[in-house]
Write a protein that holds these residues in place. Structure first.
Motif, PDB file in Angstrom:
ATOM      1  N   ARG A  48       0.772  -1.157   0.077  1.00 36.35           N
ATOM      2  CA  ARG A  48       0.098   0.001   0.226  1.00 36.35           C
ATOM      3  C   ARG A  48       1.014   1.268  -0.125  1.00 36.35           C
ATOM      4  O   ARG A  48       1.302   1.895   1.010  1.00 36.35           O
ATOM      5  CB  ARG A  48      -1.011  -0.051   1.123  1.00 36.35           C
ATOM      6  CG  ARG A  48      -1.992  -0.995   1.346  1.00 36.35           C
ATOM      7  CD  ARG A  48      -2.999  -0.934   0.076  1.00 36.35           C
ATOM      8  NE  ARG A  48      -3.913   0.072   0.487  1.00 36.35           N
ATOM      9  CZ  ARG A  48      -5.116   0.053   0.954  1.00 36.35           C
ATOM     10  NH1 ARG A  48      -5.779  -1.136   1.173  1.00 36.35           N
ATOM     11  NH2 ARG A  48      -5.615   1.045   1.363  1.00 36.35           N
ATOM     12  N   ASP A 104      -3.658   6.714   4.240  1.00 34.87           N
ATOM     13  CA  ASP A 104      -4.074   5.095   4.106  1.00 34.87           C
ATOM     14  C   ASP A 104      -3.810   4.827   5.376  1.00 34.87           C
ATOM     15  O   ASP A 104      -2.633   4.630   5.652  1.00 34.87           O
ATOM     16  CB  ASP A 104      -3.261   4.770   2.941  1.00 34.87           C
ATOM     17  CG  ASP A 104      -3.736   3.254   2.675  1.00 34.87           C
ATOM     18  OD1 ASP A 104      -4.590   2.592   3.729  1.00 34.87           O
ATOM     19  OD2 ASP A 104      -3.307   2.534   1.653  1.00 34.87           O
ATOM     20  N   ASN A 124      -3.173   1.833   6.110  1.00 38.54           N
ATOM     21  CA  ASN A 124      -2.312   0.462   5.607  1.00 38.54           C
ATOM     22  C   ASN A 124      -1.105   1.348   4.984  1.00 38.54           C
ATOM     23  O   ASN A 124      -0.323   0.335   4.454  1.00 38.54           O
ATOM     24  CB  ASN A 124      -3.007  -0.152   4.912  1.00 38.54           C
ATOM     25  CG  ASN A 124      -4.136  -1.117   5.504  1.00 38.54           C
ATOM     26  OD1 ASN A 124      -3.813  -1.553   6.599  1.00 38.54           O
ATOM     27  ND2 ASN A 124      -5.084  -1.151   5.211  1.00 38.54           N
ATOM     28  N   LYS A 125      -0.781   2.642   4.903  1.00 37.86           N
ATOM     29  CA  LYS A 125       0.377   3.117   4.110  1.00 37.86           C
ATOM     30  C   LYS A 125       1.740   2.302   4.663  1.00 37.86           C
ATOM     31  O   LYS A 125       1.954   2.472   5.796  1.00 37.86           O
ATOM     32  CB  LYS A 125       0.434   4.442   4.447  1.00 37.86           C
ATOM     33  CG  LYS A 125       1.353   5.466   3.568  1.00 37.86           C
ATOM     34  CD  LYS A 125       1.168   6.863   3.156  1.00 37.86           C
ATOM     35  CE  LYS A 125       2.045   7.527   2.304  1.00 37.86           C
ATOM     36  NZ  LYS A 125       1.882   6.835   0.891  1.00 37.86           N
ATOM     37  N   GLU A 129      -4.174   1.212  -5.414  1.00 35.55           N
ATOM     38  CA  GLU A 129      -3.900   1.430  -4.067  1.00 35.55           C
ATOM     39  C   GLU A 129      -2.505   1.037  -3.636  1.00 35.55           C
ATOM     40  O   GLU A 129      -2.276   1.285  -2.586  1.00 35.55           O
ATOM     41  CB  GLU A 129      -4.982   0.735  -3.334  1.00 35.55           C
ATOM     42  CG  GLU A 129      -6.351   1.305  -3.303  1.00 35.55           C
ATOM     43  CD  GLU A 129      -7.448   0.328  -2.672  1.00 35.55           C
ATOM     44  OE1 GLU A 129      -6.905  -0.387  -1.817  1.00 35.55           O
ATOM     45  OE2 GLU A 129      -8.509   0.481  -2.834  1.00 35.55           O
ATOM     46  N   GLY A 130      -1.867   0.519  -4.678  1.00 38.78           N
ATOM     47  CA  GLY A 130      -0.586  -0.018  -4.444  1.00 38.78           C
ATOM     48  C   GLY A 130       0.053  -0.974  -5.518  1.00 38.78           C
ATOM     49  O   GLY A 130      -0.550  -1.144  -6.385  1.00 38.78           O
TER      50      GLY A 130
END
Length: 156
Positions: free
Chosen positions: A20, A26, A28-29, A99-100
């Protein structure tokens, strides 16, 4: 409260992991997680799973299994109830994810990744092929302070 799905697609003793790194704000970054997301209105867990898998990977899941329910508690976000799946069948071509970065990671190398501590617990349960489970994890910030498996405290 938030309802979500999370899925680990399996291939050749690896999981498809999502790093992520693309979204600005986010929770979850910089973490590595599976694919999935929030329920939309009137969706079942399976409908959410299939929609999110298609949106995030371009793949259509053809074989999947509900493995457990994870309750996330944290002082930084609302309570989340996550339906945890694994999938071993899919069709289509993998696409990029907004998102990633998607990457197949050998299961034996998961601990080298920047994972949530609670995720390491359910990876162990998946590896043990544990029957359906309920896992509760509680965080203060990014620190796991408590965990309970099927109602029995295992940490904290």
């Amino acid at each position: 409260m938030q309802l979500t799905t999370l899925c680990y697609i399996e291939k050749d003793d690896s999981y498809l992991m999502l790093h992520r790194i693309k979204k600005e704000h986010d929770v979850n970054k910089d973490k590595w997680i599976g694919i999935g997301g929030k329920f939309e209105k009137d969706e079942t867990p399976e409908e959410c799973l299939l929609r999110e898998a298609k949106e995030e990977t371009g793949l259509t899941l053809t074989s999947f299994r509900l493995r457990g329910i994870v309750t996330f508690l944290c002082d930084h976000w609302e309570t989340e109830y996550m339906f945890l799946y694994t999938a071993d069948g899919y069709e289509g071509e993998m696409t990029s994810c907004s998102e990633g970065e998607l990457e197949w990671v050998p299961k034996k190398e998961l601990n080298r990744l920047n994972l949530w501590e609670g995720d390491k617990i359910f990876f162990r349960l998946l590896e043990e092929n544990r029957p359906f489970f309920s896992l509760k994890v509680k965080y203060e910030g990014e620190v796991l302070t408590e965990a309970a498996l099927d109602g029995v405290k295992i940490r904290g």
